[in-house]
Design a protein around this motif. Structure first.
Motif, mmCIF file in Angstrom:
data_model
loop_
_atom_site.group_PDB
_atom_site.id
_atom_site.type_symbol
_atom_site.label_atom_id
_atom_site.label_comp_id
_atom_site.label_asym_id
_atom_site.label_seq_id
_atom_site.Cartn_x
_atom_site.Cartn_y
_atom_site.Cartn_z
ATOM 1 N N ASN A 105 0.686 -1.206 0.047
ATOM 2 C CA ASN A 105 0.212 -0.129 0.062
ATOM 3 C C ASN A 105 0.782 1.163 0.118
ATOM 4 O OD1 ASN A 105 -3.081 -0.916 0.399
ATOM 5 N ND2 ASN A 105 -1.845 -2.183 1.833
ATOM 6 N N LYS A 106 0.614 2.304 -0.918
ATOM 7 C CA LYS A 106 1.496 3.323 -0.770
ATOM 8 C C LYS A 106 0.154 4.580 -0.903
ATOM 9 C CE LYS A 106 4.784 6.096 -1.407
ATOM 10 N NZ LYS A 106 5.846 6.386 -0.427
ATOM 11 N N VAL A 107 0.402 5.769 -0.346
ATOM 12 C CA VAL A 107 -0.122 6.920 -0.343
ATOM 13 C C VAL A 107 0.658 8.014 -0.508
ATOM 14 C CG1 VAL A 107 -1.678 8.690 0.893
ATOM 15 C CG2 VAL A 107 -2.136 6.223 1.141
ATOM 16 N N GLN B 18 -3.994 8.236 -11.391
ATOM 17 C CA GLN B 18 -3.068 6.909 -11.240
ATOM 18 C C GLN B 18 -3.528 6.307 -9.814
ATOM 19 O OE1 GLN B 18 0.732 9.235 -11.782
ATOM 20 N NE2 GLN B 18 0.929 7.884 -13.736
ATOM 21 N N THR B 19 -4.479 6.616 -9.334
ATOM 22 C CA THR B 19 -4.771 5.799 -8.132
ATOM 23 C C THR B 19 -5.283 4.552 -8.828
ATOM 24 O OG1 THR B 19 -5.323 7.764 -6.580
ATOM 25 C CG2 THR B 19 -6.390 5.836 -6.021
ATOM 26 N N SER B 20 -5.004 3.543 -8.094
ATOM 27 C CA SER B 20 -5.284 2.277 -8.846
ATOM 28 C C SER B 20 -4.597 1.045 -8.240
ATOM 29 C CB SER B 20 -4.878 2.468 -10.194
ATOM 30 O OG SER B 20 -5.349 1.041 -10.816
ATOM 31 N N LEU B 21 -4.996 -0.314 -8.357
ATOM 32 C CA LEU B 21 -4.460 -1.385 -7.868
ATOM 33 C C LEU B 21 -3.390 -1.777 -8.968
ATOM 34 C CD1 LEU B 21 -4.125 -3.372 -5.569
ATOM 35 C CD2 LEU B 21 -6.169 -4.603 -6.848
ATOM 36 N N TYR B 22 -2.223 -1.764 -8.673
ATOM 37 C CA TYR B 22 -1.110 -2.256 -9.495
ATOM 38 C C TYR B 22 -0.658 -3.672 -9.291
ATOM 39 C CZ TYR B 22 -0.848 2.540 -10.709
ATOM 40 O OH TYR B 22 -1.116 3.948 -11.226
ATOM 41 N N PHE B 23 -0.489 -4.474 -10.340
ATOM 42 C CA PHE B 23 -0.440 -5.687 -10.441
ATOM 43 C C PHE B 23 1.012 -5.942 -11.336
ATOM 44 C CE2 PHE B 23 -3.339 -8.144 -7.784
ATOM 45 C CZ PHE B 23 -4.349 -7.478 -8.160
ATOM 46 N N CYS B 24 1.852 -6.757 -10.686
ATOM 47 C CA CYS B 24 3.299 -7.365 -11.493
ATOM 48 C C CYS B 24 2.739 -8.941 -11.927
ATOM 49 C CB CYS B 24 4.342 -7.055 -10.650
ATOM 50 S SG CYS B 24 5.811 -7.576 -11.674
ATOM 51 N N THR C 81 -0.499 14.481 -5.195
ATOM 52 C CA THR C 81 -0.255 14.929 -6.495
ATOM 53 C C THR C 81 1.172 15.434 -6.843
ATOM 54 O OG1 THR C 81 -2.561 15.222 -6.525
ATOM 55 C CG2 THR C 81 -1.129 16.120 -8.179
ATOM 56 N N GLY C 82 1.948 15.056 -7.740
ATOM 57 C CA GLY C 82 3.337 15.528 -8.013
ATOM 58 C C GLY C 82 4.238 14.766 -7.226
ATOM 59 N N GLY C 83 3.944 13.691 -6.434
ATOM 60 C CA GLY C 83 4.850 13.160 -5.673
ATOM 61 C C GLY C 83 5.651 12.182 -6.748
ATOM 62 N N ARG D 19 -1.601 -1.157 -3.848
ATOM 63 C CA ARG D 19 -2.920 -0.450 -3.704
ATOM 64 C C ARG D 19 -2.043 1.102 -3.815
ATOM 65 N NH1 ARG D 19 -7.878 -0.345 -4.535
ATOM 66 N NH2 ARG D 19 -8.003 -2.538 -4.072
ATOM 67 N N LEU D 20 -2.168 1.808 -4.758
ATOM 68 C CA LEU D 20 -1.636 3.127 -4.594
ATOM 69 C C LEU D 20 -2.569 4.260 -4.587
ATOM 70 C CD1 LEU D 20 0.629 5.179 -5.079
ATOM 71 C CD2 LEU D 20 0.336 5.190 -7.570
ATOM 72 N N THR D 21 -2.543 5.232 -3.745
ATOM 73 C CA THR D 21 -3.474 6.077 -3.615
ATOM 74 C C THR D 21 -2.888 7.653 -3.781
ATOM 75 O OG1 THR D 21 -5.095 4.961 -2.191
ATOM 76 C CG2 THR D 21 -5.646 7.543 -2.249
ATOM 77 N N VAL D 22 -3.280 8.445 -4.752
ATOM 78 C CA VAL D 22 -2.767 9.607 -5.215
ATOM 79 C C VAL D 22 -3.732 10.795 -4.844
ATOM 80 C CG1 VAL D 22 -1.570 11.319 -6.688
ATOM 81 C CG2 VAL D 22 -1.611 8.763 -6.925
ATOM 82 N N LEU D 23 -3.417 11.562 -3.661
ATOM 83 C CA LEU D 23 -4.251 12.735 -3.138
ATOM 84 C C LEU D 23 -4.024 13.796 -3.587
ATOM 85 C CD1 LEU D 23 -3.741 11.837 0.614
ATOM 86 C CD2 LEU D 23 -5.464 10.686 -0.901
#
Lengths: 114, 108
Positions: A10-12, A85-91, A15-17, A110-114
């Motif tokens: 998980n990552k939060v 780009q807030t989404s669930l990313y699978f490799c 914007t711009g990060g 799971r990435l959340t971009v605020l």
């Protein structure tokens, strides 16, 4: 047993990060992939690679970079993260090229971009 | 463009019953893969088929490239079968398309 791991889980960020998602596979597979999965949609291919130093563009590459440093490690980079780009990313990894053999998936980030 | 239509989008089953999920393709696919997203969000591989049928326990899958469809049959459904099921298909080269998923809920 095939093994694909991802970090972080998980990552939060804001914007711009700047965000780096990591993927490691211990299957000795040549191919690795990054997907995003959004609610109500299937997975969409961002980038893939068929070996160390190789990078191929997928279907939704805009805003993403990737790097394959070794056969085992594939990184997805978001240098200026946006809320879209807030989404669930699978490799995933596979032995042969896309469709040649089954793909094995990591647990997702799971990435959340605020 | 290349698309996959997956149906149904949602399915409710009682324990012990069964049903079928289906993916229809708009073009000829060389292979299909079925997997389940469980409650923890992990993607579990179920089947990979380049043709024909495969069976594993209570699950059976078929793929007909010429008729442009694949099915996943679940029999004797159990609570742990709940989750979202996806099909993925390859046209060749790198192009892979995913169905939008079937949310399965198995209840007692």
């Amino acid at each position: 047993e095939a093994a694909v791991t991802q970090s972080p889980r998980n990552k939060v960020t804001v914007t711009g990060g700047n965000v780096t998602l990591s993927c490691r596979q211990t299957n000795s597979h040549n191919y690795m992939y990054w997907y995003r999965q959004d609610t109500g949609h299937g997975l969409r291919l961002i980038h893939y690679s068929y070996g160390a130093g190789n990078l191929q563009i997928g279907d939704v590459p805009d805003g993403y970079k990737a790097t394959r440093t070794t056969q085992e490690d594939f990184f997805l980079l978001l240098e200026l993260a946006s809320p879209s780009q807030t989404s669930l990313y699978f490799c995933a990894s596979s032995d042969k090229g896309l469709g040649g053999t089954e793909q094995f998936f990591g647990p997702g980030t799971r990435l959340t971009v605020l | 463009g290349d698309q996959v239509e997956q149906s149904p989008s949602a399915l409710s089953l009682h324990e012990g019953t069964g049903s079928a999920l289906r993916c229809n393709f708009t073009t000829t696919m060389r292979a299909v893969q079925w997997f389940r997203k469980n409650s923890r969000g992990s993607l579990i591989n179920l089947f990979y088929l380049a043709s024909g049928t495969k069976e594993n326990g209570r699950l059976k899958s078929a793929f007909d490239s010429k008729e442009r469809y694949s099915t996943l049959h679940i029999r004797d459904a159990q609570l742990e079968d709940s989750g979202t099921y996806f099909c993925a298909a390859w046209t060749g080269g790198y192009k892979v398309v995913f169905g939008s998923g079937t949310r399965l809920l198995v209840s007692p």
